[in-house]
Design a protein around this motif. Structure first.
Motif, PDB file in Angstrom:
ATOM      1  N   GLY A   1      -9.817  -4.011  -5.508  1.00 23.69           N
ATOM      2  CA  GLY A   1      -9.358  -2.897  -5.206  1.00 23.69           C
ATOM      3  C   GLY A   1      -9.331  -2.747  -3.659  1.00 23.69           C
ATOM      4  O   GLY A   1      -8.966  -1.648  -3.144  1.00 23.69           O
ATOM      5  N   LYS A   2     -10.066  -3.631  -2.754  1.00 24.22           N
ATOM      6  CA  LYS A   2      -9.972  -3.351  -1.462  1.00 24.22           C
ATOM      7  C   LYS A   2      -8.776  -4.055  -0.696  1.00 24.22           C
ATOM      8  O   LYS A   2      -8.253  -5.076  -1.143  1.00 24.22           O
ATOM      9  CB  LYS A   2     -11.338  -3.918  -0.931  1.00 24.22           C
ATOM     10  CG  LYS A   2     -12.267  -3.185  -1.371  1.00 24.22           C
ATOM     11  CD  LYS A   2     -13.551  -3.870  -0.781  1.00 24.22           C
ATOM     12  CE  LYS A   2     -15.115  -2.991  -1.084  1.00 24.22           C
ATOM     13  NZ  LYS A   2     -16.233  -3.638  -0.278  1.00 24.22           N
ATOM     14  N   MET A   3      -8.424  -3.475   0.246  1.00 26.38           N
ATOM     15  CA  MET A   3      -7.197  -4.090   1.150  1.00 26.38           C
ATOM     16  C   MET A   3      -7.412  -5.041   1.855  1.00 26.38           C
ATOM     17  O   MET A   3      -8.586  -4.998   2.638  1.00 26.38           O
ATOM     18  CB  MET A   3      -6.486  -2.716   1.962  1.00 26.38           C
ATOM     19  CG  MET A   3      -5.911  -1.587   1.028  1.00 26.38           C
ATOM     20  SD  MET A   3      -5.213  -0.365   2.142  1.00 26.38           S
ATOM     21  CE  MET A   3      -6.843   0.545   2.421  1.00 26.38           C
ATOM     22  N   VAL A   4      -6.693  -6.179   2.133  1.00 26.35           N
ATOM     23  CA  VAL A   4      -7.139  -7.484   2.716  1.00 26.35           C
ATOM     24  C   VAL A   4      -6.068  -7.789   3.751  1.00 26.35           C
ATOM     25  O   VAL A   4      -6.308  -8.472   4.865  1.00 26.35           O
ATOM     26  CB  VAL A   4      -7.501  -8.538   1.950  1.00 26.35           C
ATOM     27  CG1 VAL A   4      -8.553  -8.423   0.991  1.00 26.35           C
ATOM     28  CG2 VAL A   4      -6.182  -8.895   1.068  1.00 26.35           C
ATOM     29  N   LEU A   5      -4.781  -7.346   3.664  1.00 28.62           N
ATOM     30  CA  LEU A   5      -3.786  -7.707   4.473  1.00 28.62           C
ATOM     31  C   LEU A   5      -2.574  -6.437   4.393  1.00 28.62           C
ATOM     32  O   LEU A   5      -2.344  -6.002   3.221  1.00 28.62           O
ATOM     33  CB  LEU A   5      -3.050  -8.739   4.091  1.00 28.62           C
ATOM     34  CG  LEU A   5      -2.172  -9.351   5.165  1.00 28.62           C
ATOM     35  CD1 LEU A   5      -3.185  -9.622   6.507  1.00 28.62           C
ATOM     36  CD2 LEU A   5      -1.564 -10.845   4.910  1.00 28.62           C
ATOM     37  N   ILE A   6      -2.223  -6.005   5.681  1.00 28.79           N
ATOM     38  CA  ILE A   6      -1.143  -4.943   5.649  1.00 28.79           C
ATOM     39  C   ILE A   6      -0.358  -5.248   6.639  1.00 28.79           C
ATOM     40  O   ILE A   6      -0.588  -6.107   7.635  1.00 28.79           O
ATOM     41  CB  ILE A   6      -1.794  -3.558   6.126  1.00 28.79           C
ATOM     42  CG1 ILE A   6      -2.617  -3.468   7.291  1.00 28.79           C
ATOM     43  CG2 ILE A   6      -2.498  -2.952   4.619  1.00 28.79           C
ATOM     44  CD1 ILE A   6      -3.156  -2.209   7.556  1.00 28.79           C
TER      45      ILE A   6
ATOM     46  N   GLU B   1       4.458  -9.539   8.825  1.00 29.85           N
ATOM     47  CA  GLU B   1       4.649  -8.421   9.782  1.00 29.85           C
ATOM     48  C   GLU B   1       5.991  -8.228  10.033  1.00 29.85           C
ATOM     49  O   GLU B   1       6.426  -7.078  10.464  1.00 29.85           O
ATOM     50  CB  GLU B   1       3.756  -9.059  11.012  1.00 29.85           C
ATOM     51  CG  GLU B   1       2.345  -8.913  10.910  1.00 29.85           C
ATOM     52  CD  GLU B   1       1.806  -7.545  10.952  1.00 29.85           C
ATOM     53  OE1 GLU B   1       2.421  -6.453  11.507  1.00 29.85           O
ATOM     54  OE2 GLU B   1       0.772  -7.399  10.575  1.00 29.85           O
ATOM     55  N   SER B   2       6.788  -9.141  10.101  1.00 22.73           N
ATOM     56  CA  SER B   2       8.411  -9.225  10.187  1.00 22.73           C
ATOM     57  C   SER B   2       9.035  -8.500   9.036  1.00 22.73           C
ATOM     58  O   SER B   2      10.339  -8.101   9.268  1.00 22.73           O
ATOM     59  CB  SER B   2       8.831 -10.457  10.534  1.00 22.73           C
ATOM     60  OG  SER B   2       8.583 -11.311   9.704  1.00 22.73           O
ATOM     61  N   ALA B   3       8.467  -8.286   8.076  1.00 21.51           N
ATOM     62  CA  ALA B   3       9.120  -7.850   6.877  1.00 21.51           C
ATOM     63  C   ALA B   3       9.636  -6.408   6.960  1.00 21.51           C
ATOM     64  O   ALA B   3       8.801  -5.434   7.694  1.00 21.51           O
ATOM     65  CB  ALA B   3       8.245  -7.799   5.609  1.00 21.51           C
ATOM     66  N   PRO B   4      10.845  -5.667   6.554  1.00 27.65           N
ATOM     67  CA  PRO B   4      11.421  -4.741   6.765  1.00 27.65           C
ATOM     68  C   PRO B   4      10.907  -3.548   6.133  1.00 27.65           C
ATOM     69  O   PRO B   4      10.790  -2.286   6.182  1.00 27.65           O
ATOM     70  CB  PRO B   4      12.855  -4.520   6.641  1.00 27.65           C
ATOM     71  CG  PRO B   4      12.902  -5.919   5.454  1.00 27.65           C
ATOM     72  CD  PRO B   4      11.754  -6.941   5.838  1.00 27.65           C
ATOM     73  N   ASP B   5      10.205  -4.022   4.895  1.00 27.15           N
ATOM     74  CA  ASP B   5       9.305  -3.121   4.105  1.00 27.15           C
ATOM     75  C   ASP B   5       7.910  -2.995   4.389  1.00 27.15           C
ATOM     76  O   ASP B   5       7.419  -4.121   4.749  1.00 27.15           O
ATOM     77  CB  ASP B   5       9.753  -3.333   2.494  1.00 27.15           C
ATOM     78  CG  ASP B   5      11.017  -3.427   2.098  1.00 27.15           C
ATOM     79  OD1 ASP B   5      11.915  -2.373   2.884  1.00 27.15           O
ATOM     80  OD2 ASP B   5      11.660  -4.052   1.553  1.00 27.15           O
ATOM     81  N   ALA B   6       7.210  -2.029   3.999  1.00 26.04           N
ATOM     82  CA  ALA B   6       5.762  -1.694   3.863  1.00 26.04           C
ATOM     83  C   ALA B   6       5.133  -2.495   2.578  1.00 26.04           C
ATOM     84  O   ALA B   6       5.639  -2.640   1.663  1.00 26.04           O
ATOM     85  CB  ALA B   6       5.542  -0.127   3.858  1.00 26.04           C
ATOM     86  N   LEU B   7       4.218  -3.290   3.144  1.00 28.45           N
ATOM     87  CA  LEU B   7       3.633  -4.450   2.378  1.00 28.45           C
ATOM     88  C   LEU B   7       2.418  -4.400   2.438  1.00 28.45           C
ATOM     89  O   LEU B   7       1.584  -4.124   3.492  1.00 28.45           O
ATOM     90  CB  LEU B   7       3.981  -5.839   2.512  1.00 28.45           C
ATOM     91  CG  LEU B   7       5.637  -6.285   2.436  1.00 28.45           C
ATOM     92  CD1 LEU B   7       5.910  -7.580   2.748  1.00 28.45           C
ATOM     93  CD2 LEU B   7       6.001  -5.932   0.692  1.00 28.45           C
ATOM     94  N   LEU B   8       1.587  -4.612   1.220  1.00 31.08           N
ATOM     95  CA  LEU B   8       0.012  -4.532   1.369  1.00 31.08           C
ATOM     96  C   LEU B   8      -0.533  -5.601   0.101  1.00 31.08           C
ATOM     97  O   LEU B   8       0.247  -5.795  -0.930  1.00 31.08           O
ATOM     98  CB  LEU B   8      -0.336  -3.011   0.613  1.00 31.08           C
ATOM     99  CG  LEU B   8      -1.776  -2.969   0.244  1.00 31.08           C
ATOM    100  CD1 LEU B   8      -2.675  -2.957   1.707  1.00 31.08           C
ATOM    101  CD2 LEU B   8      -1.956  -1.546  -0.316  1.00 31.08           C
TER     102      LEU B   8
ATOM    103  N   HIS C   1     -11.310  -1.780   3.019  1.00 27.88           N
ATOM    104  CA  HIS C   1     -11.377  -0.369   2.320  1.00 27.88           C
ATOM    105  C   HIS C   1     -10.387  -0.128   1.308  1.00 27.88           C
ATOM    106  O   HIS C   1      -9.743  -0.984   0.830  1.00 27.88           O
ATOM    107  CB  HIS C   1     -11.129   0.885   3.391  1.00 27.88           C
ATOM    108  CG  HIS C   1     -11.849   1.115   4.438  1.00 27.88           C
ATOM    109  ND1 HIS C   1     -13.270   1.422   4.434  1.00 27.88           N
ATOM    110  CD2 HIS C   1     -11.561   0.568   5.772  1.00 27.88           C
ATOM    111  CE1 HIS C   1     -13.569   1.525   5.723  1.00 27.88           C
ATOM    112  NE2 HIS C   1     -12.771   0.797   6.704  1.00 27.88           N
ATOM    113  N   PRO C   2     -11.036   0.548   0.165  1.00 30.29           N
ATOM    114  CA  PRO C   2     -10.459   0.936  -1.123  1.00 30.29           C
ATOM    115  C   PRO C   2      -8.921   1.240  -0.909  1.00 30.29           C
ATOM    116  O   PRO C   2      -8.575   2.134   0.159  1.00 30.29           O
ATOM    117  CB  PRO C   2     -11.172   1.710  -1.912  1.00 30.29           C
ATOM    118  CG  PRO C   2     -12.832   1.561  -1.402  1.00 30.29           C
ATOM    119  CD  PRO C   2     -12.230   1.349   0.028  1.00 30.29           C
TER     120      PRO C   2
END
Length: 247
Positions: free
Chosen positions: A192-197, A179-186, A215-216
């Motif tokens: 193919g499903k997202m588990v953490l953003i 969460e504290s990262a300056p970049d968008a992480l996924l 979701h995919p």
């Protein structure tokens, strides 16, 4: 093993008690013999030896009763033979001695039978105690094994709880770093499903967590124009805030 120890204990007690009991029995026999010598032979004093035979019940072994009865019978007939009237043809006195002897051996026989039964009961009781002791030891051994298994299970559960707690803390630390990262992480699963953003990704694409998690990843690709629009607006505002002539 318990039966052997019990038998040894009884033999030790017998070795200590026998001399005292024999001394008392001899004194009692001599006392009755002295009384029998002091009264006429027609008086049935010889029946007093029954008291000595009854006293033999206290002796630990069966053969003691037999020996005491034998001694009492010998003293009974010794007094008859040594008496002044013993040589006379007195059938009353002789019958008295015979009946006294029979009564002595009748009482002795009853005592012998009773003591044999008592010994048999003692042996049976010792066998039962030995069986109960062995069964108790077996149950205690099984209980100790069960307690040991329960202890191992508790240790395993405690280790599992510690591992789960460590995993939870590690996951929380990882989420905090994400969460504290300056970049968008996924993070995407193999299906193919997202588990953490993280927050940067949500802000970039304009979705909240519930709209993306599970979701995919195609949802982000399909909605990429929204991210491009926001990014363009952000760049435009940044350029407008800069002084003229700067790039």
């Amino acid at each position: 093993m318990q039966e052997v120890k019990t038998q040894e204990l009884r033999e030790q007690q017998s070795a200590l008690q026998s001399p005292i009991l024999w001394g008392m029995a001899v004194i009692l026999m001599l006392l009755i013999y002295a009384i029998d010598r002091g009264v006429p032979q027609g008086v049935a004093v010889g029946s007093g030896y029954v008291l000595v035979i009854l006293f033999s019940w206290l002796f630990p072994k069966v053969r003691h009763t037999f020996f005491i009865t034998l001694l009492c019978s010998a003293l009974l007939w010794l007094e008859y033979l040594m008496g002044s009237e013993s040589l006379s043809n007195n059938w009353v006195i002789l019958s008295n001695r015979v009946l006294s002897t029979m009564s002595l051996w009748a009482v002795a026989l009853l005592i012998l039978v009773a003591k044999r039964r008592e010994n048999a009961l003692n042996v049976l009781n010792d066998s039962l105690e030995d069986a109960v002791s062995e069964r108790t030891q077996a149950l205690e051994s099984q209980l100790a094994k069960i307690n040991e298994k329960n202890r191992m299970i508790r240790l395993s559960q405690e280790k599992l709880l510690i591992a789960m707690e460590d995993e939870r803390k590690a996951e929380e630390r990882f989420k905090a770093i994400l969460e504290s990262a300056p970049d968008a992480l996924l993070i995407i699963e193999t299906n193919g499903k997202m588990v953490l953003i993280n927050e940067q990704l949500r802000s970039m694409f304009g979705y909240n967590t519930e709209e993306l998690i599970g979701h995919p990843v195609d949802r982000l690709i399909a909605g990429g124009w929204r991210a491009q629009t926001k990014m363009a607006r952000h760049i435009r505002r940044t350029l407008d805030q800069q002084p003229t002539g700067t790039s």
